[in-house]
Design an enzyme around this catalytic site. Structure first.
Site, PDB file in Angstrom:
ATOM      1  N   GLY A 128       0.797  -1.237   0.000  1.00  0.00           N
ATOM      2  CA  GLY A 128       0.000   0.000   0.000  1.00  0.00           C
ATOM      3  C   GLY A 128       0.822   1.275   0.000  1.00  0.00           C
ATOM      4  N   GLY A 129       2.130   1.168   0.252  1.00  0.00           N
ATOM      5  CA  GLY A 129       3.012   2.328   0.118  1.00  0.00           C
ATOM      6  C   GLY A 129       2.710   3.446   1.099  1.00  0.00           C
ATOM      7  N   GLY A 146      13.950  -3.976  -4.345  1.00  0.00           N
ATOM      8  CA  GLY A 146      14.176  -4.277  -5.764  1.00  0.00           C
ATOM      9  C   GLY A 146      15.315  -3.430  -6.301  1.00  0.00           C
ATOM     10  N   SER A 149       7.786   8.449  -3.156  1.00  0.00           N
ATOM     11  CA  SER A 149       8.491   9.654  -2.706  1.00  0.00           C
ATOM     12  C   SER A 149       8.732   9.616  -1.204  1.00  0.00           C
ATOM     13  N   GLU A 174      -3.463  19.792   6.973  1.00  0.00           N
ATOM     14  CA  GLU A 174      -4.245  18.639   7.448  1.00  0.00           C
ATOM     15  C   GLU A 174      -3.768  18.206   8.837  1.00  0.00           C
ATOM     16  N   GLU A 189       4.666  29.897   6.401  1.00  0.00           N
ATOM     17  CA  GLU A 189       4.616  29.608   4.956  1.00  0.00           C
ATOM     18  C   GLU A 189       5.429  30.653   4.213  1.00  0.00           C
ATOM     19  N   VAL A 203      11.730  30.522   6.777  1.00  0.00           N
ATOM     20  CA  VAL A 203      12.423  29.966   7.940  1.00  0.00           C
ATOM     21  C   VAL A 203      13.923  29.939   7.644  1.00  0.00           C
ATOM     22  N   ASP A 244       4.433   9.130  -7.833  1.00  0.00           N
ATOM     23  CA  ASP A 244       5.215  10.228  -7.235  1.00  0.00           C
ATOM     24  C   ASP A 244       6.641  10.295  -7.769  1.00  0.00           C
ATOM     25  N   HIS A 265     -32.462  18.835  -3.265  1.00  0.00           N
ATOM     26  CA  HIS A 265     -32.601  19.874  -2.243  1.00  0.00           C
ATOM     27  C   HIS A 265     -33.001  19.238  -0.928  1.00  0.00           C
TER      28      HIS A 265
HETATM   29  P1  FAD Z   1       4.168   5.316  -2.746  1.00  0.00           P
HETATM   30  O1  FAD Z   1       2.814   5.258  -2.168  1.00  0.00           O
HETATM   31  O2  FAD Z   1       5.172   6.189  -2.071  1.00  0.00           O
HETATM   32  O3  FAD Z   1       4.702   3.818  -2.781  1.00  0.00           O
HETATM   33  C1  FAD Z   1       5.989   3.494  -3.158  1.00  0.00           C
HETATM   34  C2  FAD Z   1       6.337   2.146  -2.575  1.00  0.00           C
HETATM   35  O4  FAD Z   1       7.537   1.679  -3.165  1.00  0.00           O
HETATM   36  C3  FAD Z   1       6.587   2.167  -1.068  1.00  0.00           C
HETATM   37  O5  FAD Z   1       5.814   1.194  -0.435  1.00  0.00           O
HETATM   38  C4  FAD Z   1       8.078   1.857  -0.946  1.00  0.00           C
HETATM   39  O6  FAD Z   1       8.402   1.135   0.224  1.00  0.00           O
HETATM   40  C5  FAD Z   1       8.307   1.027  -2.184  1.00  0.00           C
HETATM   41  N1  FAD Z   1       9.683   1.019  -2.651  1.00  0.00           N
HETATM   42  C6  FAD Z   1      10.488   2.081  -2.894  1.00  0.00           C
HETATM   43  N2  FAD Z   1      11.670   1.679  -3.391  1.00  0.00           N
HETATM   44  C7  FAD Z   1      11.613   0.321  -3.450  1.00  0.00           C
HETATM   45  C8  FAD Z   1      12.516  -0.666  -3.889  1.00  0.00           C
HETATM   46  N3  FAD Z   1      13.711  -0.353  -4.400  1.00  0.00           N
HETATM   47  N4  FAD Z   1      12.135  -1.958  -3.796  1.00  0.00           N
HETATM   48  C9  FAD Z   1      10.924  -2.302  -3.300  1.00  0.00           C
HETATM   49  N5  FAD Z   1      10.023  -1.402  -2.894  1.00  0.00           N
HETATM   50  C10 FAD Z   1      10.361  -0.103  -2.976  1.00  0.00           C
HETATM   51  N6  FAD Z   1      -2.611  11.669  -1.830  1.00  0.00           N
HETATM   52  C11 FAD Z   1      -3.925  11.754  -2.141  1.00  0.00           C
HETATM   53  O7  FAD Z   1      -4.281  11.615  -3.310  1.00  0.00           O
HETATM   54  N7  FAD Z   1      -4.880  11.969  -1.173  1.00  0.00           N
HETATM   55  C12 FAD Z   1      -4.535  12.142   0.126  1.00  0.00           C
HETATM   56  O8  FAD Z   1      -5.406  12.346   0.974  1.00  0.00           O
HETATM   57  C13 FAD Z   1      -3.158  12.085   0.488  1.00  0.00           C
HETATM   58  N8  FAD Z   1      -2.779  12.242   1.762  1.00  0.00           N
HETATM   59  C14 FAD Z   1      -1.452  12.150   2.086  1.00  0.00           C
HETATM   60  C15 FAD Z   1      -1.081  12.357   3.413  1.00  0.00           C
HETATM   61  C16 FAD Z   1       0.242  12.288   3.778  1.00  0.00           C
HETATM   62  C17 FAD Z   1       0.645  12.489   5.215  1.00  0.00           C
HETATM   63  C18 FAD Z   1       1.226  11.983   2.791  1.00  0.00           C
HETATM   64  C19 FAD Z   1       2.669  11.854   3.177  1.00  0.00           C
HETATM   65  C20 FAD Z   1       0.874  11.781   1.467  1.00  0.00           C
HETATM   66  C21 FAD Z   1      -0.478  11.887   1.101  1.00  0.00           C
HETATM   67  N9  FAD Z   1      -0.889  11.730  -0.220  1.00  0.00           N
HETATM   68  C22 FAD Z   1      -2.213  11.834  -0.538  1.00  0.00           C
HETATM   69  C23 FAD Z   1       0.066  11.471  -1.308  1.00  0.00           C
HETATM   70  C24 FAD Z   1       0.062   9.954  -1.649  1.00  0.00           C
HETATM   71  O9  FAD Z   1       0.383   9.221  -0.501  1.00  0.00           O
HETATM   72  C25 FAD Z   1       1.063   9.684  -2.763  1.00  0.00           C
HETATM   73  O10 FAD Z   1       0.804  10.527  -3.865  1.00  0.00           O
HETATM   74  C26 FAD Z   1       0.958   8.230  -3.222  1.00  0.00           C
HETATM   75  O11 FAD Z   1       1.199   7.351  -2.153  1.00  0.00           O
HETATM   76  C27 FAD Z   1       1.945   7.960  -4.358  1.00  0.00           C
HETATM   77  O12 FAD Z   1       1.834   6.633  -4.745  1.00  0.00           O
HETATM   78  P2  FAD Z   1       3.047   5.845  -5.419  1.00  0.00           P
HETATM   79  O13 FAD Z   1       2.509   4.501  -5.731  1.00  0.00           O
HETATM   80  O14 FAD Z   1       3.638   6.651  -6.486  1.00  0.00           O
HETATM   81  O15 FAD Z   1       4.174   5.756  -4.269  1.00  0.00           O
HETATM   82  P1  NAD Z   2       3.075  20.979  -0.533  1.00  0.00           P
HETATM   83  O1  NAD Z   2       3.824  21.204  -1.755  1.00  0.00           O
HETATM   84  O2  NAD Z   2       1.604  20.782  -0.572  1.00  0.00           O
HETATM   85  O3  NAD Z   2       3.289  22.208   0.477  1.00  0.00           O
HETATM   86  C1  NAD Z   2       4.548  22.631   0.884  1.00  0.00           C
HETATM   87  C2  NAD Z   2       4.440  24.087   1.285  1.00  0.00           C
HETATM   88  O4  NAD Z   2       5.647  24.451   1.915  1.00  0.00           O
HETATM   89  C3  NAD Z   2       4.249  25.024   0.096  1.00  0.00           C
HETATM   90  O5  NAD Z   2       3.143  25.869   0.337  1.00  0.00           O
HETATM   91  C4  NAD Z   2       5.566  25.796   0.029  1.00  0.00           C
HETATM   92  O6  NAD Z   2       5.407  27.128  -0.422  1.00  0.00           O
HETATM   93  C5  NAD Z   2       6.012  25.743   1.489  1.00  0.00           C
HETATM   94  N1  NAD Z   2       7.457  25.855   1.693  1.00  0.00           N
HETATM   95  C6  NAD Z   2       8.442  25.289   0.973  1.00  0.00           C
HETATM   96  N2  NAD Z   2       9.643  25.581   1.508  1.00  0.00           N
HETATM   97  C7  NAD Z   2       9.401  26.350   2.602  1.00  0.00           C
HETATM   98  C8  NAD Z   2      10.218  26.954   3.592  1.00  0.00           C
HETATM   99  N3  NAD Z   2      11.545  26.835   3.561  1.00  0.00           N
HETATM  100  N4  NAD Z   2       9.633  27.672   4.573  1.00  0.00           N
HETATM  101  C9  NAD Z   2       8.276  27.798   4.629  1.00  0.00           C
HETATM  102  N5  NAD Z   2       7.455  27.231   3.717  1.00  0.00           N
HETATM  103  C10 NAD Z   2       8.005  26.511   2.733  1.00  0.00           C
HETATM  104  O7  NAD Z   2       3.821  19.757   0.194  1.00  0.00           O
HETATM  105  P2  NAD Z   2       3.405  18.893   1.455  1.00  0.00           P
HETATM  106  O8  NAD Z   2       2.323  19.541   2.225  1.00  0.00           O
HETATM  107  O9  NAD Z   2       4.685  18.538   2.126  1.00  0.00           O
HETATM  108  O10 NAD Z   2       2.826  17.606   0.778  1.00  0.00           O
HETATM  109  C11 NAD Z   2       3.654  16.809  -0.103  1.00  0.00           C
HETATM  110  C12 NAD Z   2       2.844  16.135  -1.157  1.00  0.00           C
HETATM  111  O11 NAD Z   2       1.971  15.184  -0.606  1.00  0.00           O
HETATM  112  C13 NAD Z   2       2.013  17.136  -1.925  1.00  0.00           C
HETATM  113  O12 NAD Z   2       2.480  17.162  -3.250  1.00  0.00           O
HETATM  114  C14 NAD Z   2       0.623  16.637  -1.877  1.00  0.00           C
HETATM  115  O13 NAD Z   2       0.095  16.528  -3.167  1.00  0.00           O
HETATM  116  C15 NAD Z   2       0.698  15.261  -1.227  1.00  0.00           C
HETATM  117  N6  NAD Z   2      -0.374  15.215  -0.223  1.00  0.00           N
HETATM  118  C16 NAD Z   2      -1.661  15.243  -0.663  1.00  0.00           C
HETATM  119  C17 NAD Z   2      -2.696  15.255   0.246  1.00  0.00           C
HETATM  120  C18 NAD Z   2      -4.092  15.308  -0.245  1.00  0.00           C
HETATM  121  O14 NAD Z   2      -4.304  15.048  -1.425  1.00  0.00           O
HETATM  122  N7  NAD Z   2      -5.069  15.620   0.560  1.00  0.00           N
HETATM  123  C19 NAD Z   2      -2.429  15.260   1.606  1.00  0.00           C
HETATM  124  C20 NAD Z   2      -1.114  15.267   2.019  1.00  0.00           C
HETATM  125  C21 NAD Z   2      -0.093  15.228   1.078  1.00  0.00           C
END
Ligand code: FAD
Ligand code: NAD
Length: 465
Positions: free
Chosen positions: A38-39, A114, A144, A186, A202, A236, A311, A443
């Protein structure tokens, strides 16, 4: 073992691609270095953050909202341990579901890191040793990791990333959040609702600066009312740990110093592609200057039988974007002609109220020099919003000035995450604002704000404004 397709990484990109490959008849293997599938999304991202957002919202409502509905009594206390256990059980059930889907689709799951041995062979290394697999096609879906500020490395105790913020053992007294993006707002909301003072620093002039600017403005006003402090246009410069405290020094755009002292500092300034240990460059897979795997429109890397998705490649770092790319690669391998409309991938922020956007922002349309109309409607004018007490927010629709085609939809409001799908469907079918305006909306629903904003966009004739 020899496969048709081997996918590295089991996040939403990788596991969805594996299912689609299997559905299309390919002999498929999925490699994951962790023991749970599930990553990021399922283990330390989307799902756990939403579980904590929901739990903390229940608490917030019980303490601050119930009384106005005539619900009186002792307010509940937070049992953080129990809240975290519930979050973990949500994760466990969800990742268990992925394991089930892999079995059901006859996908081999190989646990280990891998690493490319040559362009047709990947070694999978775990505590048990290394096994090699060969395949006709590979899909890199390695995701990522959080970006670290050079002057504020994560100590994972007090200077933390989202991963630690999802499993703190106590509620911070003062949480300093660096980055007013999605993660910062969040997870800042989670702790603010649980009782922490939360300060968001920010760098840009506005929070969520990549979304339509009106959304950041509206959300900042609402979150401020909830008690969150904001320091926008503030860079910062220094983060220091002093025992149990973290000191953050920043400069605002006038050059004035901002000094904050908290017990935790969440650094949420973005995420970076992860390819460590993959050895992809050695077999000819190129990375760009940001460390992303370079891909063409078909998501092919510089080695044609190796693809990359999610990612780790360009574009929004979103789970649903990764999923669409995983499906696209599988279908292409089967000779189909799939397409992703990248402009129509919605972005959602799960604060309360929620924020969601799709298509062009007002600032993008201005930059493009395209003539457009704006329609908007405030949530507070809806009967549904007054009934629930969710009167904050608005729906904004951007439409082409001549053709009335919907070019963008941007929402702050209750259930914006779900409402935005009306905009996505409308834009996928190239609907006009008038098309939306002429559709009967139930509605009382929040979706009536979409209809009213469309009426406003098409001919300034909202009915309840
Ligand atoms: P990942 O989910 O990062 O999965 C990559 C996988 O590859 C991992 O399990 C890792 O262990 C594995 N891997 C890496 N290298 C290797 C290797 N060499 N061999 C074997 N395995 C490996 N996105 C949304 O759309 N909605 C949200 O509400 C949302 N909320 C988020 C909240 C948080 C706190 C964070 C951090 C992210 C959130 N995101 C959200 C972003 C979302 O999690 C990512 O965009 C998404 O997981 C990307 O999917 P992916 O499959 O590209 O990679
Ligand atoms: P983000 O890109 O959403 O926000 C980072 C913020 O940090 C930006 O507003 C940027 O201007 C600011 N910033 C950058 N450098 C800074 C500094 N030195 N000092 C102060 N502010 C600074 O990134 P995130 O919140 O870390 O999330 C990472 C990724 O995860 C995003 O690309 C997002 O798409 C994904 N994510 C998605 C969801 C969702 O879909 N609901 C939830 C969580 C994460």
């Amino acid at each position: 073992m020899n496969y048709d397709v081997v996918i590295i990484g089991s996040g939403p990109g990788g596991y969805v691609s594996a299912i689609r490959c299997a559905q299309l008849g390919f002999k498929t293997a999925l490699i994951e270095k962790y023991t749970t599938l599930g990553g990021t999304c399922l283990n330390v991202g989307c799902i756990p953050s939403k579980a904590l957002l929901d739990s903390s919202e229940h608490y917030h409502n019980a303490v601050h909202v119930f009384a106005e509905h005539g619900l009186e009594g002792e307010a509940p206390r937070v049992n953080l341990q129990k809240m975290l256990e519930r979050k973990q059980s949500v994760i466990d059930t969800t990742v268990g579901g992925i394991q089930f889907l892999m079995k059901k689709n006859n996908i081999d799951v190989l646990t280990g890191v891998g690493s490319f041995v040559d362009a047709h062979t990947v070694g999978v290394t775990s505590a048990e040793g290394t096994q090699q697999v060969t395949a006709k096609h590979f899909i890199i879906a390695t995701g990522s990791k959080p970006v670290e500020l050079p002057f504020a490395p994560f100590d994972k105790e007090r200077i933390i990333s989202s991963t630690e913020a999802l499993q703190l053992k106590e509620i911070p007294k003062h949480l300093i959040v660096i980055g007013g993006g999605v993660i910062g707002l969040e997870l800042g909301s989670v702790y603010q609702r649980l009782g922490s003072a939360v300060s968001v620093v920010e760098f840009a002039d506005s929070i969520i600066p990549t979304m339509d600017l009106s959304l950041g403005k509206e959300l900042q006003r609402i979150l401020k009312k909830q008690g969150m402090q904001f320091y926008t246009s503030t860079r910062v410069e220094k983060v220091e740990r002093a025992g149990e405290e973290v000191l953050v020094k920043a400069l605002d755009k006038k050059g004035a110093t901002v000094e904050l002292t908290g017990d935790y500092c969440l650094v949420a300034v973005g995420r970076k592609p992860y390819t460590t240990g993959l050895n992809a460059e050695a077999v000819g897979v190129q990375l760009d200057d940001k460390g992303r795997v370079v891909v063409n429109d078909q998501l092919q890397t510089t080695v044609p039988h190796i693809y990359a998705i999610g990612d780790v490649v360009r574009g929004a770092m979103l789970a649903h974007k990764a999923e669409e790319e995983g499906v696209l690669v599988a279908e292409q391998l089967a000779g189909q002609k799939p397409h992703i409309h990248y402009d129509l991938i919605p972005g959602v922020v799960y604060t309360w109220p929620e924020v969601a956007g799709v298509g062009k922002t007002e600032q993008q349309l201005k930059e493009e020099g395209r003539a457009f109309k704006v329609g908007s409607f405030p949530m507070r004018a809806l009967g549904r919003a007054r009934a629930s007490g969710d009167i904050d927010g608005l729906v904004k629709i951007l439409a082409d000035a001549q053709t009335d085609e919907v070019l963008g939809m941007h929402i702050v409001g209750a259930r914006a995450a779900d409402l935005i799908m009306e905009g996505v469907v409308a834009m996928e079918f190239r609907a006009s604002a008038e098309d939306i305006a002429r559709i009967s909306h139930g509605h009382p629903t929040y979706s009536e704000a979409v209809k009213e904003a469309a009426l406003d966009a098409t001919a300034k004739r909202a009915l309840h404004a």
